[in-house]
Design a protein around this motif. Structure first.
Motif, PDB file in Angstrom:
ATOM      1  N   GLN A  45       6.022   9.329   8.643  1.00  0.00           N
ATOM      2  CA  GLN A  45       7.467   9.375   8.859  1.00  0.00           C
ATOM      3  C   GLN A  45       8.196   9.714   7.567  1.00  0.00           C
ATOM      4  O   GLN A  45       9.168  10.468   7.569  1.00  0.00           O
ATOM      5  N   GLN A  46       7.715   9.165   6.452  1.00  0.00           N
ATOM      6  CA  GLN A  46       8.337   9.474   5.166  1.00  0.00           C
ATOM      7  C   GLN A  46       8.130  10.933   4.772  1.00  0.00           C
ATOM      8  O   GLN A  46       8.923  11.503   4.020  1.00  0.00           O
ATOM      9  N   THR A  97       0.140   1.838   8.871  1.00  0.00           N
ATOM     10  CA  THR A  97       0.415   2.284   7.507  1.00  0.00           C
ATOM     11  C   THR A  97       0.511   3.803   7.455  1.00  0.00           C
ATOM     12  O   THR A  97       1.438   4.364   6.867  1.00  0.00           O
ATOM     13  N   GLY A  98      -0.450   4.469   8.085  1.00  0.00           N
ATOM     14  CA  GLY A  98      -0.432   5.927   8.104  1.00  0.00           C
ATOM     15  C   GLY A  98       0.787   6.496   8.793  1.00  0.00           C
ATOM     16  O   GLY A  98       1.360   7.509   8.357  1.00  0.00           O
ATOM     17  N   PHE A  99       1.227   5.846   9.872  1.00  0.00           N
ATOM     18  CA  PHE A  99       2.410   6.318  10.595  1.00  0.00           C
ATOM     19  C   PHE A  99       3.666   6.224   9.722  1.00  0.00           C
ATOM     20  O   PHE A  99       4.526   7.108   9.745  1.00  0.00           O
ATOM     21  N   LYS A 100       3.779   5.137   8.970  1.00  0.00           N
ATOM     22  CA  LYS A 100       4.942   4.996   8.091  1.00  0.00           C
ATOM     23  C   LYS A 100       4.963   6.093   7.031  1.00  0.00           C
ATOM     24  O   LYS A 100       6.024   6.659   6.706  1.00  0.00           O
ATOM     25  N   SER A 135       0.831  -1.204   0.000  1.00  0.00           N
ATOM     26  CA  SER A 135       0.000   0.000   0.000  1.00  0.00           C
ATOM     27  C   SER A 135       0.862   1.249   0.000  1.00  0.00           C
ATOM     28  O   SER A 135       0.590   2.213  -0.726  1.00  0.00           O
ATOM     29  N   ILE A 136       1.915   1.230   0.818  1.00  0.00           N
ATOM     30  CA  ILE A 136       2.786   2.400   0.910  1.00  0.00           C
ATOM     31  C   ILE A 136       3.589   2.595  -0.366  1.00  0.00           C
ATOM     32  O   ILE A 136       3.767   3.723  -0.842  1.00  0.00           O
ATOM     33  N   SER A 137       4.044   1.493  -0.968  1.00  0.00           N
ATOM     34  CA  SER A 137       4.852   1.603  -2.181  1.00  0.00           C
ATOM     35  C   SER A 137       4.058   2.191  -3.339  1.00  0.00           C
ATOM     36  O   SER A 137       4.633   2.790  -4.251  1.00  0.00           O
ATOM     37  N   GLY A 138       2.752   2.045  -3.298  1.00  0.00           N
ATOM     38  CA  GLY A 138       1.905   2.599  -4.362  1.00  0.00           C
ATOM     39  C   GLY A 138       1.349   3.966  -4.026  1.00  0.00           C
ATOM     40  O   GLY A 138       0.445   4.456  -4.694  1.00  0.00           O
ATOM     41  N   THR A 139       1.908   4.601  -2.996  1.00  0.00           N
ATOM     42  CA  THR A 139       1.394   5.886  -2.540  1.00  0.00           C
ATOM     43  C   THR A 139       2.467   6.948  -2.672  1.00  0.00           C
ATOM     44  O   THR A 139       3.626   6.721  -2.336  1.00  0.00           O
TER      45      THR A 139
END
Length: 343
Positions: A194-195, A188-191, A103-107
């Motif tokens: 952080q980015q 997921t939102g926290f990661k 999910s994160i990699s596609g955001t």
């Protein structure tokens, strides 16, 4: 014991040992090796030296060999069941982690600030909140206390237009292909926060219960250095949720339990409207998928964060129904509080 039965037990025992050895040789699965070896040796000893079980039964004051074998067999079976539960849990966690990473990699997660203050990132877990997500996002200001505000919506396995409407409203959107619960969505939102090099991470519901007007009051103590973790309290402020007496009593009980275990002084342990210093998010050990509020509080206390609670207005949902189970919610909170405190 007749020869045929003895032969079957020995062959089965050897098969279990070979299976365990093969599992270790191919997958380095130590637990499979131990299970296979113990089960195999137990069967081989029963077939070739049954007096061993007589000796064990004598130590346990058991007169019958059958009773002794049954007792040991049931204990072993219980151990295997617990082992399988552990494997299942680890597999679920691996799948959830893979889902979050995908999910994160596609955001798009780059911070959108240019030489000024780091952003305040508002993380919103959302499960089928298409009816309210746009109005909640549209009410958010562009800045709070001279910091740009960036909403991040984690659509947690939604099968409606939650993700589409959140994206149209200008939020960064991460989509979980399967529902992971509020805790999983927050991680997921926290990661992503952080980015984005978030100065402060705010968590708020996507159903309109948390008034946007309270945002400055929530984040200012963190920005001023007066607190690392600020949480709202409906019991110090105004509760408009319409919760019944059973739910209110439950919240007060779990709040009391957390206060006793962690020497805290909070009044509303399940409130999801909170602000956390961005640099402190990475200190938390978060494993809970669904019942995240107690875990966050206890982790904050364990890591020495300064916690502050402020009066808060909590409204009724704008649309839809709560996704929280009744009995299951109480059981889940109890488990989360105790396991987080112990670990």
């Amino acid at each position: 014991m007749n020869a045929v039965l003895s032969g079957i037990l020995i062959l089965t025992g050897l098969g279990a040992i070979v299976w365990g050895g093969e599992r270790y040789r191919s997958q380095f699965a130590k637990r499979d090796l131990i299970v296979g070896t113990v089960a195999g040796l137990g069967l081989i000893v029963l077939a070739s030296a049954p007096v061993f079980y007589d000796a064990v039964g004598s130590l346990l004051n058991l007169e019958s060999r059958v009773v002794t074998v049954s007792l040991l067999g049931n204990l072993f079976l219980l151990g295997v069941i617990l082992y399988l539960f552990t494997v299942l849990r680890e597999t679920q966690q691996d799948v959830a982690e893979l889902s979050r990473n995908l999910s994160i990699s596609g955001t798009a997660t780059d911070a959108r600030f240019d030489g000024g203050n780091h952003p305040i990132v508002v993380v919103m877990p959302a499960y089928n909140e298409a009816a309210s997500i746009e109005s909640v996002l549209s009410a958010l200001p562009e800045q709070v206390a001279d910091h740009p505000l960036e909403p991040v919506v984690v659509s947690d396995g939604s099968d409606d237009e939650t993700a589409l409407r959140a994206g149209d409203a200008g939020a960064t959107v991460a989509e979980h292909p399967i529902n992971q619960g509020q805790g999983g969505a927050l991680r997921t939102g926290f990661k992503i926060a952080q980015q984005k090099d978030a100065e402060v991470v705010v968590t708020m519901d996507a159903d309109g219960q948390h008034p946007v007007a309270e945002l400055p009051n929530l984040v200012q103590p963190v920005l001023d250095g007066d607190a690392d973790y600020v949480m709202g309290s409906r019991y110090r402020g105004v509760d408009r949720t319409g919760n019944g007496i059973i739910r209110k009593t439950g919240i007060r009980f779990f709040t009391w339990l957390i206060n006793r275990l962690t020497k805290s002084g909070i009044t509303d342990c399940t409130n999801g409207y909170r602000a956390i210093r961005g640099d402190d998010i990475g200190k938390f050990t978060l494993t809970e998928e669904r019942f995240s509020a107690p875990e966050l509080i206890i982790e904050a206390r364990k890591n020495g964060l300064e916690i502050k609670e402020i009066p808060m207005v909590i409204n009724e949902r704008e649309a839809g129904e709560t996704k929280k189970p009744q009995l299951g919610y109480a059981i889940g909170l109890t488990r989360t509080i105790l396991t987080t405190w112990i670990r």
